[in-house]
Design an enzyme around this catalytic site. Structure first.
Site, PDB file in Angstrom:
ATOM      1  N   SER A 126       0.796  -1.185   0.050  1.00  0.00           N
ATOM      2  CA  SER A 126       0.161  -0.004   0.010  1.00  0.00           C
ATOM      3  C   SER A 126       0.862   1.219   0.041  1.00  0.00           C
ATOM      4  O   SER A 126       0.136   2.344  -0.139  1.00  0.00           O
ATOM      5  CB  SER A 126      -0.932  -0.141   1.163  1.00  0.00           C
ATOM      6  OG  SER A 126      -0.252  -0.411   2.404  1.00  0.00           O
ATOM      7  N   HIS A 147      -3.279  -3.395  -5.834  1.00  0.00           N
ATOM      8  CA  HIS A 147      -3.436  -2.992  -4.456  1.00  0.00           C
ATOM      9  C   HIS A 147      -4.933  -3.110  -4.144  1.00  0.00           C
ATOM     10  O   HIS A 147      -5.680  -2.473  -4.698  1.00  0.00           O
ATOM     11  CB  HIS A 147      -3.143  -1.556  -4.276  1.00  0.00           C
ATOM     12  CG  HIS A 147      -3.341  -1.064  -2.988  1.00  0.00           C
ATOM     13  ND1 HIS A 147      -3.598   0.386  -2.532  1.00  0.00           N
ATOM     14  CD2 HIS A 147      -3.124  -1.671  -1.725  1.00  0.00           C
ATOM     15  CE1 HIS A 147      -3.585   0.446  -1.351  1.00  0.00           C
ATOM     16  NE2 HIS A 147      -3.420  -0.558  -0.828  1.00  0.00           N
ATOM     17  N   GLU A 159      -6.278  -1.034  -7.004  1.00  0.00           N
ATOM     18  CA  GLU A 159      -5.430   0.000  -7.702  1.00  0.00           C
ATOM     19  C   GLU A 159      -4.332  -0.750  -8.552  1.00  0.00           C
ATOM     20  O   GLU A 159      -3.648  -1.791  -8.039  1.00  0.00           O
ATOM     21  CB  GLU A 159      -4.661   1.013  -6.785  1.00  0.00           C
ATOM     22  CG  GLU A 159      -5.542   2.138  -6.182  1.00  0.00           C
ATOM     23  CD  GLU A 159      -4.956   2.743  -5.333  1.00  0.00           C
ATOM     24  OE1 GLU A 159      -5.383   4.200  -4.998  1.00  0.00           O
ATOM     25  OE2 GLU A 159      -3.968   2.635  -4.470  1.00  0.00           O
ATOM     26  N   ASN A 197      -4.524   6.528  -0.788  1.00  0.00           N
ATOM     27  CA  ASN A 197      -3.906   6.969   0.149  1.00  0.00           C
ATOM     28  C   ASN A 197      -3.319   8.227   0.234  1.00  0.00           C
ATOM     29  O   ASN A 197      -2.798   8.946   1.234  1.00  0.00           O
ATOM     30  CB  ASN A 197      -2.579   5.813   0.601  1.00  0.00           C
ATOM     31  CG  ASN A 197      -3.513   4.774   1.410  1.00  0.00           C
ATOM     32  OD1 ASN A 197      -4.332   4.938   1.849  1.00  0.00           O
ATOM     33  ND2 ASN A 197      -2.756   3.550   1.391  1.00  0.00           N
TER      34      ASN A 197
HETATM   35  P1  NAI Z   1      -0.020  -9.226   7.831  1.00  0.00           P
HETATM   36  O1  NAI Z   1       0.816  -9.134   9.153  1.00  0.00           O
HETATM   37  O2  NAI Z   1      -1.386  -9.765   8.383  1.00  0.00           O
HETATM   38  O3  NAI Z   1       0.222 -10.611   7.112  1.00  0.00           O
HETATM   39  C1  NAI Z   1       1.611 -10.828   6.603  1.00  0.00           C
HETATM   40  C2  NAI Z   1       1.992 -12.282   6.424  1.00  0.00           C
HETATM   41  O4  NAI Z   1       3.050 -12.387   5.542  1.00  0.00           O
HETATM   42  C3  NAI Z   1       2.198 -12.788   7.810  1.00  0.00           C
HETATM   43  O5  NAI Z   1       1.274 -14.099   7.900  1.00  0.00           O
HETATM   44  C4  NAI Z   1       3.704 -13.280   7.599  1.00  0.00           C
HETATM   45  O6  NAI Z   1       4.050 -14.200   8.290  1.00  0.00           O
HETATM   46  C5  NAI Z   1       3.857 -13.463   6.170  1.00  0.00           C
HETATM   47  N1  NAI Z   1       5.158 -13.439   5.791  1.00  0.00           N
HETATM   48  C6  NAI Z   1       6.173 -12.307   5.936  1.00  0.00           C
HETATM   49  N2  NAI Z   1       7.141 -12.354   5.439  1.00  0.00           N
HETATM   50  C7  NAI Z   1       7.245 -13.350   4.677  1.00  0.00           C
HETATM   51  C8  NAI Z   1       7.848 -13.923   3.352  1.00  0.00           C
HETATM   52  N3  NAI Z   1       9.076 -13.617   3.301  1.00  0.00           N
HETATM   53  N4  NAI Z   1       7.431 -14.879   2.707  1.00  0.00           N
HETATM   54  C9  NAI Z   1       6.025 -15.519   3.188  1.00  0.00           C
HETATM   55  N5  NAI Z   1       5.334 -14.939   4.231  1.00  0.00           N
HETATM   56  C10 NAI Z   1       5.943 -14.026   4.735  1.00  0.00           C
HETATM   57  O7  NAI Z   1      -0.229  -8.415   6.739  1.00  0.00           O
HETATM   58  P2  NAI Z   1      -1.538  -7.660   6.110  1.00  0.00           P
HETATM   59  O8  NAI Z   1      -2.308  -6.570   6.812  1.00  0.00           O
HETATM   60  O9  NAI Z   1      -1.923  -8.821   5.368  1.00  0.00           O
HETATM   61  O10 NAI Z   1      -0.576  -6.928   5.076  1.00  0.00           O
HETATM   62  C11 NAI Z   1      -0.048  -7.702   4.066  1.00  0.00           C
HETATM   63  C12 NAI Z   1       0.347  -6.593   2.818  1.00  0.00           C
HETATM   64  O11 NAI Z   1      -0.769  -5.942   2.462  1.00  0.00           O
HETATM   65  C13 NAI Z   1       1.406  -5.308   3.111  1.00  0.00           C
HETATM   66  O12 NAI Z   1       2.222  -5.132   2.037  1.00  0.00           O
HETATM   67  C14 NAI Z   1       0.445  -4.180   3.294  1.00  0.00           C
HETATM   68  O13 NAI Z   1       0.967  -2.778   3.223  1.00  0.00           O
HETATM   69  C15 NAI Z   1      -0.498  -4.466   2.244  1.00  0.00           C
HETATM   70  N6  NAI Z   1      -1.719  -3.994   2.608  1.00  0.00           N
HETATM   71  C16 NAI Z   1      -2.537  -4.127   3.978  1.00  0.00           C
HETATM   72  C17 NAI Z   1      -3.743  -3.631   4.177  1.00  0.00           C
HETATM   73  C18 NAI Z   1      -4.386  -3.648   5.282  1.00  0.00           C
HETATM   74  O14 NAI Z   1      -5.224  -2.926   5.851  1.00  0.00           O
HETATM   75  N7  NAI Z   1      -3.863  -4.409   6.430  1.00  0.00           N
HETATM   76  C19 NAI Z   1      -4.391  -2.897   3.063  1.00  0.00           C
HETATM   77  C20 NAI Z   1      -3.773  -3.080   1.730  1.00  0.00           C
HETATM   78  C21 NAI Z   1      -2.499  -3.471   1.605  1.00  0.00           C
END
Ligand code: NAI
Length: 513
Positions: A126, A147, A159, A197
């Protein structure tokens, strides 16, 4: 790229990262008919996400949202994989791992040697630059932003973000695929905050400024933004929901990325709340308190005043024209008169003074400047015919007689009145013109088209109207006037007018002449 249009349904979609976003994206892709592989480095996380998704599909079927057949087949299509190398046959990989540039780059480098050169590598980041994510890869042209918004299965916007090296054909495939998955895609170029954003920053930024100027308390400002502005949530309750730390970090990253452009200057007040650990709902306290014993915050509302017997609408009221009709329908005798010299944009003469729509000046300075010091200003409303509340501010020089009559007139029309301190541009007007200004800059800079910016703000953050369409409703000249007055009031570059708005205003004026 050898294909065009959406990816065929038999193409395998690999989702890396089984957290909140990865699971949601896997759900969307599987429901759309793709075989989905889910991978996470955290032991057991992908298996756990598959089990949860299976239960989600069953719950959707039980509620009649999808058929039992669809639930079973969608569930069967998702599989957890134990090693990244198992994603060798994926046609599209969407990464949704931790928001860290180096971690994401390392993952993409690893993926490059596993998947075919045709495989599209998409990132759900994001805030990180797609250009930077792709840099140094063997095939940077196949890296693209995809996104989704949280929760991905619910919010329609996607996006599609192109970095400097992204092949347009790749972006088009992702666009078409997102559309075929039932989403609303928009194209954006990779710039800080992409569309939503970035363009949403003034929604929080102006609210925080109003609070730090003690225009009103958060509950009152929220109520005005909801009931007059038509926003689904007020800025303070929304920041509490998002998490003040997350919201502050996004503002800070956009501000840093634009080399501290004052448009995005973060709020000291918000920084203090974050430092205190008052992060919003998740910690039980932010702008509001949560928990069983916490009282629901009530907006401050003016006590009832007598309705005036007669008012006189001088000139047209521009975007507030429906207010005069509403007042007339409420039984207040409404006379009409030609425009008064002091109010070329129209105003209502009321009990020895004036009631006028804000033009970006504080009531006191406007009253003194035009030689009509007995003045009350009212705020912008999305729809004056139906709004249930409006914000007003009185000049320090305004008489109680005019003030009480102005409040009474609005109340007679069924509108609750919230008094703000005498701040420039009030709340809805100031926020909406700044949202439009930001949107116009995004268009000027080629980040997205005007249509896509408006669509993104409606579908990504639920705005009642796209900011540019809203500016058109207000009128280009008035939007310009509010910005010019805000810039003069604060003496800050923050309120400089976007070249696109200035151009629209000039064109509208030329047509009117
Ligand atoms: P989260 O922390 O819930 O999940 C991330 C997951 O990735 C975790 O389960 C972690 O174990 C895993 N992980 C970390 N490094 C890894 C790797 N090298 N290989 C495989 N798995 C790995 O995070 P969330 O909220 O799901 O966000 C994920 C992405 O989505 C980020 O880039 C965030 O900026 C983006 N995003 C998040 C939003 C939100 O509201 N939470 C909205 C839009 C985008």
């Amino acid at each position: 790229m050898s294909i065009s249009g959406a990816l065929p349904k038999e193409s395998i979609v690999a989702v890396i990262g089984a957290g909140a976003m990865g699971s949601g994206i896997a759900q969307v892709a599987a429901q759309a008919g793709h075989p989905v592989q889910l991978f996470d480095t955290r032991f057991g996380a992908a298996d756990e996400a598959c089990r949860t998704l299976s239960a989600t599909f069953d719950a959707l079927a039980a509620k009649g949202k999808i058929s039992a057949d669809t639930a079973r087949s969608a569930s069967r299509r998702i599989a957890a994989v134990n090693v990244l190398a198992d994603c060798v046959s994926a046609r599209l990989v969407i990464e949704a791992i931790v928001e860290d540039l180096e971690a994401k780059r390392a993952l993409l480098r690893e993926l490059e040697v596993i998947v075919t050169p045709e495989t599209i590598l998409a990132s759900n980041t994001s805030s990180l630059s797609i250009t930077a994510l792709a840099a140094g890869l063997q095939h940077p042209q196949r890296v693209v932003g995809m996104h989704f918004f949280n929760p991905a299965p619910v919010l329609p916007l996607v996006e599609v973000v192109s970095g400097l090296a992204t092949d347009r054909a790749v972006a088009e495939i992702i666009y078409a695929s997102a559309a075929s998955w039932g989403k609303l895609p928009v194209h954006a170029s990779s710039t800080p905050g992409f569309i939503v954003n970035r363009c949403a920053r003034p929604f929080y930024g102006e609210a925080l400024r109003l609070l730090s100027e003690r225009a009103a308390d958060p509950a009152t400002l929220d109520a005005v933004m909801r009931e007059a502005g038509g926003f689904r949530m007020g800025p303070f309750e929304l920041m509490d929901l998002i998490g003040l730390d997350v919201n502050f970090a996004v503002t800070r990253s956009v501000w840093d990325a634009y080399f501290h452009d004052p448009r995005y200057t973060p709020s000291v007040l918000q920084q203090e709340l974050v430092a205190a650990g008052f992060l919003g709902r998740k910690t039980g306290r932010g702008f509001f308190s949560y928990g069983a014993s916490a009282a629901k915050p009530e907006p401050s509302t003016q006590p009832p005043q007598r309705r005036p017997t007669a008012i006189c609408v001088c000139g047209g009221l521009g975007p507030a024209a429906a207010l005069a009709d509403r007042l007339a329908a409420s039984g207040v005798a409404v006379e009409r008169a030609p425009m008064h010299n002091a109010f070329p944009d129209g105003a209502i003469a009321i009990e020895g003074g004036w009631l006028a729509l804000t033009d970006g000046r504080a009531a006191t300075s406007r009253g003194v400047a035009i030689g009509e010091p007995t003045i009350v200003l009212f705020d912008l409303a999305l729809d004056y015919a139906t709004c249930t509340r409006v914000a007003v501010a009185r000049a320090d020089t305004c008489s109680d007689r005019t003030w009480n009559a102005a409040v009474g007139a609005l109340q007679a029309a069924g509108i609750a009145v919230s008094a703000l301190d005498d701040v420039a541009g009030l709340a809805v007007m100031r926020t909406v013109v700044m949202l439009a200004n930001e949107a116009a800059d995004a268009v000027t800079q080629g980040i997205a088209t005007a249509h896509d910016v408006d669509l993104a703000m409606q579908k990504g953050v639920n705005y009642p109207v796209g900011p540019l369409a809203w500016a058109d409703r207000i009128g280009a000249a008035r939007v310009r006037e509010v910005l010019v007055n805000l810039a003069a009031h604060y003496g800050e570059d923050r309120y400089r007018i976007s070249p696109l708005l200035a151009r629209r205003c000039a064109a509208a004026q030329a047509l009117a002449d």
